[in-house]
Design an enzyme around this catalytic site. Sequence first.
Site, PDB file in Angstrom:
ATOM      1  N   HIS A  23       4.579  -1.896   8.603  1.00  0.00           N
ATOM      2  CA  HIS A  23       4.194  -3.010   7.715  1.00  0.00           C
ATOM      3  C   HIS A  23       5.056  -4.193   8.100  1.00  0.00           C
ATOM      4  CE1 HIS A  23       2.603  -0.238   4.409  1.00  0.00           C
ATOM      5  NE2 HIS A  23       3.264   0.583   5.194  1.00  0.00           N
ATOM      6  N   ARG A  81      -1.170  -9.844  -8.255  1.00  0.00           N
ATOM      7  CA  ARG A  81      -0.316  -8.893  -8.964  1.00  0.00           C
ATOM      8  C   ARG A  81      -0.036  -9.464 -10.333  1.00  0.00           C
ATOM      9  NH1 ARG A  81       4.053  -7.589  -4.108  1.00  0.00           N
ATOM     10  NH2 ARG A  81       2.484  -6.761  -2.673  1.00  0.00           N
ATOM     11  N   CYS A 131      -2.435  -2.923   2.621  1.00  0.00           N
ATOM     12  CA  CYS A 131      -2.315  -1.779   3.528  1.00  0.00           C
ATOM     13  C   CYS A 131      -3.383  -0.698   3.358  1.00  0.00           C
ATOM     14  CB  CYS A 131      -0.917  -1.181   3.534  1.00  0.00           C
ATOM     15  SG  CYS A 131       0.114  -1.570   2.147  1.00  0.00           S
ATOM     16  N   GLN A 150      -0.716 -13.231   1.726  1.00  0.00           N
ATOM     17  CA  GLN A 150       0.338 -12.807   2.639  1.00  0.00           C
ATOM     18  C   GLN A 150      -0.085 -13.030   4.088  1.00  0.00           C
ATOM     19  OE1 GLN A 150       0.304  -8.684   1.327  1.00  0.00           O
ATOM     20  NE2 GLN A 150       2.361  -8.936   0.486  1.00  0.00           N
ATOM     21  N   LYS A 161      13.808  -0.112   7.090  1.00  0.00           N
ATOM     22  CA  LYS A 161      13.216  -1.440   7.206  1.00  0.00           C
ATOM     23  C   LYS A 161      14.228  -2.471   7.635  1.00  0.00           C
ATOM     24  CE  LYS A 161      13.857  -2.765   2.388  1.00  0.00           C
ATOM     25  NZ  LYS A 161      13.327  -3.499   1.259  1.00  0.00           N
ATOM     26  N   HIS A 181      -0.461  -4.788   9.849  1.00  0.00           N
ATOM     27  CA  HIS A 181      -0.012  -3.412  10.023  1.00  0.00           C
ATOM     28  C   HIS A 181      -0.225  -3.027  11.462  1.00  0.00           C
ATOM     29  CE1 HIS A 181      -0.722  -3.845   5.718  1.00  0.00           C
ATOM     30  NE2 HIS A 181       0.361  -3.097   5.639  1.00  0.00           N
ATOM     31  N   ASP A 220       0.031 -10.898   6.375  1.00  0.00           N
ATOM     32  CA  ASP A 220       0.296  -9.465   6.431  1.00  0.00           C
ATOM     33  C   ASP A 220      -0.272  -8.877   7.713  1.00  0.00           C
ATOM     34  OD1 ASP A 220       1.168  -7.059   5.508  1.00  0.00           O
ATOM     35  OD2 ASP A 220      -0.504  -6.727   4.126  1.00  0.00           O
TER      36      ASP A 220
END
Length: 648
Positions: A521, A373, A344, A391, A475, A395, A393
């Site tokens: 997200h 991570r 992000c 991911q 969320k 946004h 992912d």
Amino acid sequence: MTQISLTFPDGNARDFDAGITAGEIAAGISNSLAKKAISATVNGAHWDLQWPITEDASIAIHTMKDDEQALELIRHDAAHIMARAVQEIWPDVKVTIGPVIQHGWYYDFDREEPFTPEDLAEIEAKMKEIINRRDPVTTEIWERDRAVEYYKANGEPYKVELIDAIPGDEPLRMYWHGHWQDLCRGPHLQHTGQVPGDAFKLMNVAGAYWRGDSDRAMLQRIYGVAFQSKDGLRKHLNMLEEAAKRDHRKLGREMDLFHMQEEAPGQVFWHPNGWTIYTGLQNYMRRRQHDYGYVEVNTPQVVDRKLWEASGHWDKYQENMFIVEVDEEHAREKSINALKPMNCPCHVQIYNQGLKSYRDLPLRMAEFGACNRYEPSGALHGLMRVRGFTQDDAHIFCTEDQIESETAQFLQMLSSIYKDLGFESFEIKFSTRPEVRAGSDEVWDKAEAALEAAIRSVTDDFELDPGEGAFYGPKLDFKLTDAIGREWQLGTFQADFVLPERLDATYIGEDGAKHRPVMLHRAILGSFERFLGILIENFAGKLPFWIAPRQVVVASIVSDADDYVHDVVAALKAAGVRAEADTRNEKINYKVREHSLGKVPAILAIGMKEVEDRTISMRRLGQKQSQVLSLDEVVRQLADEATPPDLK
RNA sequence: GCUGCUGUAGCUCAGAGGUAGAGCACUCCCUUGGUAAGGGAGAGGUCGAGAGUUCAAUUCUCUCCAGCAGCACCA
């Protein structure tokens, strides 16, 4: 004596003396019910047969036929019986707590030496003995001081601590299973003999922190499972066996998909077969995202700590990041960087290049973002929890007014993708504002209302989870149920009002003034690694044809058929099917067995008959019968199956 | 990270204070066989890594690494 009126499930009401128990009512109905009764539901609360009823109420008396109550009681009583068994064998072991869980129960003990598998067998035998004694279960309410005295005298410090944690106005209830006593809310069965002696099993021992706090003592937890019948236990053990067969770590090896090794713990070496699935899935996702108006970006792996400080991650997650120090020759000091643990902040950097207008919104920015991570070693688990992952992912930068339509669009996209990937249904959890949060109540009102309205426009079927939202916004989480009933949380959709602020993202509105965009997200698969693990386990390795890494093996029965085998392979490849030849000097039985175990969806056997007729004998995975078809027909059929669902 | 357990051939596993074994897989030979294992021969191991005890350690002890089951964690 005061009279109370009790209403039975059939709608009939009768008057009783106040203080009557459900056990006495059962005895008044029939002898056999008195024996078979296990508990009652009184005004919606699960009620012990011994507890007095003091006011008008609805009542239902339960027997072992009522699954929900029966399982709860069996497991709860089994927990007590196990704790009693342990203390009968080792009187100095201290008891703590023992709740009912999904398929059984656990009980945490404080004991110097670890429990061994032999100990478990001994405990199990002792439990059966206790069950056979048919000891009555009795209960009393005690004064707090008396209970504390009692447990201090008996050397049970954990129980004393539990009592201290119980609010002062709550009565303390004691239960006895025979002579053995435990502090417990109840309800319980009538006597230990009501626990089926042949339908429980102690499963394993593991460490667990006292009160779930990693700063406190490590206790020993024994897990057990229990059911109403031997058959229920057998079914459960079969399910576990089935799950073990589907373990993606095992299938990953057997199907030659990937491996992991010591030098890179928590990271995946993808083999050609596994990478075929991975890229196939990624290509599919890329097409779907494109269809839904996303733009794709890519951002750096190694990013200076300054950005993580600005985003707030450095403070909170520094311990869990891979830190990279760079010592440049002429630099005054080393630069400290982190491998990106998430995408992000980088996406905001792209957003922040140049001025954005309200006309640019919503801006849907996607990245197959490779993240690292430093997960705690004990958390690693095959593909399901790794240190290096990618991911799906994205946004969505949008205005507050666009939250609702973006949510609706996302829900539609997500359900369509899950369906394509073989998951027909999923559950939605809607988490609202937590106590500690950022952003004004006004914004939260708006965000929650928009999110809720958006889901409701698609479905009312979601679970509300108050207080569980992210600190920056409400969320939605999406849970799939797999083929053997296990739940996996995959997708997520979070409304974020904080990061745009911290990283100073703006757009120029219609009014010519600067405004903050909202960031949504979102992920559908979560990480490719984990999703592939779930996909493999869901299908037990038998992946749908279009995503299967090896789609077709063309196997010769006699070597004179080899030329035609190669023709068939070439025709399939030309039609976009992943086909390979197996012309090894082996019998067809051997080849069929090997490729079946390798989970190849279609095995084409070619003998002289097929060579002469230009036909093919096709055997599909999991079927005993084979089918003779023309070459053209097979190519047409398999090419169709090889087409990804979104391209059909 | 914590507790417990485990680490021997590519895989699944046996073994023991005196230097290692099985089945499958692999290689070669024979076999051309019609839908889940044809036969024979051969090759393959620094027994997770390091240190200690011992005449001798893969085996015992310690430390480390990794894996497994939980717990804690999961932006």
